[in-house]
Design a protein around this motif. Sequence first.
Motif, PDB file in Angstrom:
ATOM      1  N   ALA A  99       0.832  -1.207   0.000  1.00  0.00           N
ATOM      2  CA  ALA A  99       0.000   0.000   0.000  1.00  0.00           C
ATOM      3  C   ALA A  99       0.863   1.252   0.000  1.00  0.00           C
ATOM      4  O   ALA A  99       0.596   2.217  -0.729  1.00  0.00           O
ATOM      5  CB  ALA A  99      -0.924  -0.004   1.221  1.00  0.00           C
ATOM      6  N   SER A 100       1.905   1.216   0.802  1.00  0.00           N
ATOM      7  CA  SER A 100       2.808   2.355   0.884  1.00  0.00           C
ATOM      8  C   SER A 100       3.495   2.607  -0.450  1.00  0.00           C
ATOM      9  O   SER A 100       3.574   3.747  -0.920  1.00  0.00           O
ATOM     10  CB  SER A 100       3.849   2.119   1.971  1.00  0.00           C
ATOM     11  N   GLY A 101       3.999   1.566  -1.071  1.00  0.00           N
ATOM     12  CA  GLY A 101       4.687   1.720  -2.350  1.00  0.00           C
ATOM     13  C   GLY A 101       3.771   2.268  -3.429  1.00  0.00           C
ATOM     14  O   GLY A 101       4.154   3.180  -4.176  1.00  0.00           O
ATOM     15  N   SER A 102       2.571   1.741  -3.504  1.00  0.00           N
ATOM     16  CA  SER A 102       1.613   2.201  -4.519  1.00  0.00           C
ATOM     17  C   SER A 102       1.230   3.654  -4.303  1.00  0.00           C
ATOM     18  O   SER A 102       1.227   4.461  -5.242  1.00  0.00           O
ATOM     19  CB  SER A 102       0.348   1.330  -4.473  1.00  0.00           C
ATOM     20  N   ALA A 103       0.898   3.985  -3.067  1.00  0.00           N
ATOM     21  CA  ALA A 103       0.510   5.363  -2.757  1.00  0.00           C
ATOM     22  C   ALA A 103       1.685   6.312  -2.941  1.00  0.00           C
ATOM     23  O   ALA A 103       1.527   7.420  -3.475  1.00  0.00           O
ATOM     24  CB  ALA A 103      -0.002   5.439  -1.315  1.00  0.00           C
ATOM     25  N   PHE A 104       2.847   5.865  -2.526  1.00  0.00           N
ATOM     26  CA  PHE A 104       4.042   6.692  -2.596  1.00  0.00           C
ATOM     27  C   PHE A 104       4.351   7.124  -4.017  1.00  0.00           C
ATOM     28  O   PHE A 104       4.513   8.305  -4.308  1.00  0.00           O
ATOM     29  CB  PHE A 104       5.230   5.918  -2.010  1.00  0.00           C
ATOM     30  N   ILE A 105       4.438   6.162  -4.941  1.00  0.00           N
ATOM     31  CA  ILE A 105       4.870   6.516  -6.292  1.00  0.00           C
ATOM     32  C   ILE A 105       3.814   7.354  -7.006  1.00  0.00           C
ATOM     33  O   ILE A 105       4.144   8.296  -7.728  1.00  0.00           O
ATOM     34  CB  ILE A 105       5.322   5.276  -7.102  1.00  0.00           C
ATOM     35  N   ALA A 106       2.534   7.050  -6.801  1.00  0.00           N
ATOM     36  CA  ALA A 106       1.474   7.859  -7.421  1.00  0.00           C
ATOM     37  C   ALA A 106       1.523   9.294  -6.898  1.00  0.00           C
ATOM     38  O   ALA A 106       1.454  10.260  -7.673  1.00  0.00           O
ATOM     39  CB  ALA A 106       0.109   7.235  -7.152  1.00  0.00           C
ATOM     40  N   ALA A 107       1.652   9.449  -5.588  1.00  0.00           N
ATOM     41  CA  ALA A 107       1.686  10.787  -4.986  1.00  0.00           C
ATOM     42  C   ALA A 107       2.948  11.551  -5.372  1.00  0.00           C
ATOM     43  O   ALA A 107       2.908  12.764  -5.612  1.00  0.00           O
ATOM     44  CB  ALA A 107       1.566  10.683  -3.466  1.00  0.00           C
ATOM     45  N   GLN A 108       4.082  10.857  -5.436  1.00  0.00           N
ATOM     46  CA  GLN A 108       5.331  11.529  -5.801  1.00  0.00           C
ATOM     47  C   GLN A 108       5.275  12.068  -7.218  1.00  0.00           C
ATOM     48  O   GLN A 108       5.682  13.196  -7.480  1.00  0.00           O
ATOM     49  CB  GLN A 108       6.520  10.570  -5.647  1.00  0.00           C
ATOM     50  N   TRP A 109       4.774  11.272  -8.154  1.00  0.00           N
ATOM     51  CA  TRP A 109       4.682  11.733  -9.547  1.00  0.00           C
ATOM     52  C   TRP A 109       3.732  12.922  -9.647  1.00  0.00           C
ATOM     53  O   TRP A 109       4.001  13.870 -10.387  1.00  0.00           O
ATOM     54  CB  TRP A 109       4.259  10.595 -10.459  1.00  0.00           C
ATOM     55  N   LEU A 110       2.638  12.866  -8.888  1.00  0.00           N
ATOM     56  CA  LEU A 110       1.699  13.996  -8.901  1.00  0.00           C
ATOM     57  C   LEU A 110       2.346  15.239  -8.298  1.00  0.00           C
ATOM     58  O   LEU A 110       2.248  16.337  -8.868  1.00  0.00           O
ATOM     59  CB  LEU A 110       0.425  13.625  -8.126  1.00  0.00           C
ATOM     60  N   ASP A 111       3.025  15.092  -7.173  1.00  0.00           N
ATOM     61  CA  ASP A 111       3.707  16.224  -6.536  1.00  0.00           C
ATOM     62  C   ASP A 111       4.745  16.837  -7.477  1.00  0.00           C
ATOM     63  O   ASP A 111       4.818  18.063  -7.610  1.00  0.00           O
ATOM     64  CB  ASP A 111       4.369  15.779  -5.233  1.00  0.00           C
ATOM     65  N   ILE A 112       5.520  16.003  -8.137  1.00  0.00           N
ATOM     66  CA  ILE A 112       6.547  16.496  -9.056  1.00  0.00           C
ATOM     67  C   ILE A 112       5.903  17.274 -10.202  1.00  0.00           C
ATOM     68  O   ILE A 112       6.361  18.359 -10.573  1.00  0.00           O
ATOM     69  CB  ILE A 112       7.414  15.328  -9.587  1.00  0.00           C
ATOM     70  N   GLY A 113       4.810  16.756 -10.750  1.00  0.00           N
ATOM     71  CA  GLY A 113       4.118  17.435 -11.848  1.00  0.00           C
ATOM     72  C   GLY A 113       3.524  18.771 -11.442  1.00  0.00           C
ATOM     73  O   GLY A 113       3.680  19.781 -12.134  1.00  0.00           O
ATOM     74  N   VAL A 114       2.847  18.791 -10.303  1.00  0.00           N
ATOM     75  CA  VAL A 114       2.238  20.037  -9.820  1.00  0.00           C
ATOM     76  C   VAL A 114       3.327  21.052  -9.483  1.00  0.00           C
ATOM     77  O   VAL A 114       3.241  22.229  -9.861  1.00  0.00           O
ATOM     78  CB  VAL A 114       1.323  19.769  -8.596  1.00  0.00           C
ATOM     79  N   PHE A 115       4.350  20.614  -8.761  1.00  0.00           N
ATOM     80  CA  PHE A 115       5.452  21.505  -8.411  1.00  0.00           C
ATOM     81  C   PHE A 115       6.051  22.133  -9.673  1.00  0.00           C
ATOM     82  O   PHE A 115       6.286  23.331  -9.730  1.00  0.00           O
ATOM     83  CB  PHE A 115       6.536  20.735  -7.650  1.00  0.00           C
ATOM     84  N   ASN A 116       6.273  21.299 -10.675  1.00  0.00           N
ATOM     85  CA  ASN A 116       6.903  21.785 -11.900  1.00  0.00           C
ATOM     86  C   ASN A 116       6.046  22.827 -12.616  1.00  0.00           C
ATOM     87  O   ASN A 116       6.565  23.801 -13.157  1.00  0.00           O
ATOM     88  CB  ASN A 116       7.203  20.612 -12.831  1.00  0.00           C
ATOM     89  N   ARG A 117       4.743  22.641 -12.613  1.00  0.00           N
ATOM     90  CA  ARG A 117       3.840  23.620 -13.245  1.00  0.00           C
ATOM     91  C   ARG A 117       3.841  24.952 -12.494  1.00  0.00           C
ATOM     92  O   ARG A 117       3.624  25.999 -13.088  1.00  0.00           O
ATOM     93  CB  ARG A 117       2.423  23.077 -13.321  1.00  0.00           C
ATOM     94  N   LEU A 118       4.073  24.897 -11.178  1.00  0.00           N
ATOM     95  CA  LEU A 118       3.996  26.105 -10.351  1.00  0.00           C
ATOM     96  C   LEU A 118       5.355  26.657  -9.943  1.00  0.00           C
ATOM     97  O   LEU A 118       5.424  27.628  -9.199  1.00  0.00           O
ATOM     98  CB  LEU A 118       3.176  25.807  -9.089  1.00  0.00           C
TER      99      LEU A 118
END
Length: 192
Positions: A99-118
Motif C-alpha cells: 500500500a505504501s509503495g503504490s501510494a508513494f509513487i502515485a503521490a510523488q509523480w503527482l507532486d513532481i508534476g504540480v510543483f513543476n507547473r507552479l
Amino acid sequence: MSEKTSPNAIATRVARHALRLWQPIAAMVFVVVLSNWAVQFPINDWLTWGAFTYPVVFLVTDLTNRALGPVAARRVAWAGFAVAVAASLLVAPWRIAVASGSAFIAAQWLDIGVFNRLREMSWWQAPLVGSLIASVIDTLIFFFLAFAGTESNWLALAAGDLGTKWLMALLLLAPYRALLPRLVAWHAPRAA
C-alpha cells in the motif's frame, strides 16, 4: 560508437547522477521506512504516528525538484520507492508495504508534476500546492489498500491522516525556505 555513448561514458554519467542524488535518496528511504513502521501505531481512533513523519517525503522531493529538476526528482522517487518497499517489508506487514509503495509513487509523480507547473510562482506555492494535492491521492490509495476489509476504522484514520499531512505541509514550508539557499551545494560540478 561515439565517445558519449561508450559504456565507460554512460557508466561515468550514471555514477555522477548517483553521487549527486545520494542525499535525497537516503532521506527518502529513511522517511518512508520510518513512516511504514510508525503508521502501525495509532495515537487515537483517527490518527497514527506515520502522519507526522510521512509528509517529509514531499519536502525531499520538492527540494530535489527545485535544485536539480523534475528528472532528478523522479529518479529520487523511483529509487526511494524501490529501496523503501523492500526495506518496509522488514519492518511492516506486506500489505502496508504494498500500500505504501503504490501510494508513494502515485503521490510523488503527482507532486513532481504540480510543483513543476507552479515552480515559477512565489517560493511557497509550488511546494504547498503540490504537497496538498499529492497528500489526498497518497492518503486515499494507502489507507484503502492497507486497511480496507480489516477491522480498522480506516476512513477515520484516513481523515485524521490527511488533516495532519496538510498541517505538516504548512509547517514544512519553514525548513523548505531555510534550505533554499543551500541547494546550490547539490549541484555537482560538471566534467568537461
